[in-house]
Write a protein that holds these residues in place. Structure first.
Motif, PDB file in Angstrom:
ATOM      1  N   LYS A 165       0.838  -1.220   0.000  1.00 22.90           N
ATOM      2  CA  LYS A 165       0.000   0.000   0.000  1.00 22.90           C
ATOM      3  C   LYS A 165       0.863   1.258   0.000  1.00 22.90           C
ATOM      4  CE  LYS A 165      -4.277  -1.619   1.931  1.00 22.90           C
ATOM      5  NZ  LYS A 165      -4.772  -2.194   3.143  1.00 22.90           N
ATOM      6  N   ALA A 168       2.218   1.546  -3.533  1.00 21.05           N
ATOM      7  CA  ALA A 168       1.168   2.003  -4.449  1.00 21.05           C
ATOM      8  C   ALA A 168       0.907   3.494  -4.245  1.00 21.05           C
ATOM      9  CB  ALA A 168      -0.100   1.194  -4.218  1.00 21.05           C
ATOM     10  N   TYR A 172       1.173   6.273  -7.022  1.00 23.99           N
ATOM     11  CA  TYR A 172      -0.034   7.056  -7.290  1.00 23.99           C
ATOM     12  C   TYR A 172       0.300   8.555  -7.240  1.00 23.99           C
ATOM     13  CZ  TYR A 172      -4.574   9.151  -6.288  1.00 23.99           C
ATOM     14  OH  TYR A 172      -5.680   9.954  -6.300  1.00 23.99           O
ATOM     15  N   ASP A 185      -6.709   2.270  -6.360  1.00 26.72           N
ATOM     16  CA  ASP A 185      -6.974   0.821  -6.302  1.00 26.72           C
ATOM     17  C   ASP A 185      -6.341   0.092  -7.486  1.00 26.72           C
ATOM     18  OD1 ASP A 185      -8.299   1.069  -3.941  1.00 26.72           O
ATOM     19  OD2 ASP A 185     -10.274   1.287  -4.872  1.00 26.72           O
ATOM     20  N   LEU A 188      -2.593  -0.095  -6.904  1.00 26.92           N
ATOM     21  CA  LEU A 188      -2.300  -1.130  -5.897  1.00 26.92           C
ATOM     22  C   LEU A 188      -2.404  -2.529  -6.526  1.00 26.92           C
ATOM     23  CD1 LEU A 188      -1.729  -2.034  -2.982  1.00 26.92           C
ATOM     24  CD2 LEU A 188      -4.173  -1.841  -2.515  1.00 26.92           C
TER      25      LEU A 188
END
Ligand code: DC
Length: 243
Positions: A165, A168, A172, A185, A188
């Motif tokens: 996470k 990610a 992001y 999402d 991830l």
């Protein structure tokens, strides 16, 4: 600049940095190269270079490598070289004389590179380029199999990871900063899928070498990591000098 060269009498130091995607391996390796006067080798770039060649030559379709044998036979026409292979400098990749640094970072290449990197003849081809750097040493390489397959006798091995996470979120944020349309999402999901592919492929899967030092940077800044590595290098340097 602190220069760690020729301390072993035989060849210069080789530092292998392997680990999961989006752990910041390349930024970390570049900073080490710059602080210690080593050549930084981005091994993923070479897999990306072969992928670009395959895409340009129609050897990849929606499903993956369309004709693996044709790709393998054409590897002789792939001349990959880093420009400015100088200590402490960032190098850019050239394919048959053309600078391809921007093209190999495209989404199209990123979407196909795992499939190309899983091919044994492609791995052998890239390994032969990487091994040339080992002759003189003085390098820091980041990748997935440097400490396990390419340089199992590297002087220092680091295995990097971070919570998926956290990785990610870093990706992001980078995408948002670049103005790209990003969905956390999905990012991830992609991180988790890439881990799975890297760890489960048949050829040279991502593994932590038994003698690699583990670095989980989930809660570390880049500066924290440099403090961490400088301590390790100075201790290792002492122990190597004693031998
Ligand atoms: O680190 P990167 O995202 O640029 O790597 C691109 C791809 O190449 C990725 O799918 C993992 C693969 N790779 C590999 O299999 N072995 C390496 N030593 C380096 C990268």
């Amino acid at each position: 600049m602190f220069v760690l060269i020729r301390y072993m009498g035989k060849r210069d130091i080789i530092i292998a940095i392997d680990g999961h995607s989006s752990t910041g391996k390349s930024s970390f390796a570049k900073e080490i190269a710059s602080r210690y006067g080593l050549i930084y080798v981005d091994t993923g770039a070479l897999y990306r270079g072969v992928t670009l060649f395959a895409l340009r030559n129609g050897l990849i379709n929606e499903m993956g490598v369309e004709n693996p044998e044709k790709l393998h036979n054409q590897l002789g026409n792939v001349n990959l070289k880093f420009g400015q292979a100088a200590r402490g400098a960032n190098s850019e990749l050239y394919l048959n004389g053309e600078n391809i640094e921007a093209q190999i970072r495209s989404l199209e290449v990123a979407g196909k590179v795992s499939i190309v990197a899983a091919q044994k003849p492609v791995r052998d081809f890239v390994d032969s380029i990487l091994k040339e750097f080992g002759v003189t040493g003085g390098v820091v390489m980041d990748g997935r199999d440097i400490g396990t397959v390419v340089f199992p006798d590297a002087d220092l091995k680091i295995f990097m990871t971070a919570d998926p996470k956290v990785r990610a979120m870093r990706r992001y944020r980078e995408m948002v900063t670049r103005g790209e349309d990003a969905n956390f999402d999905e990012v991830l999901k992609n991180v988790v899928e890439r881990d799975f592919m890297d760890e489960n492929r048949e050829n040279a899967p991502l593994r932590r070498a038994t003698d690699a030092i583990f670095l989980d940077n989930s809660n570390m800044t880049e500066e924290d990591q440099m403090v961490w590595i400088e301590k390790i290098i100075s201790e290792k340097w002492k122990s190597l000098k004693k031998n």
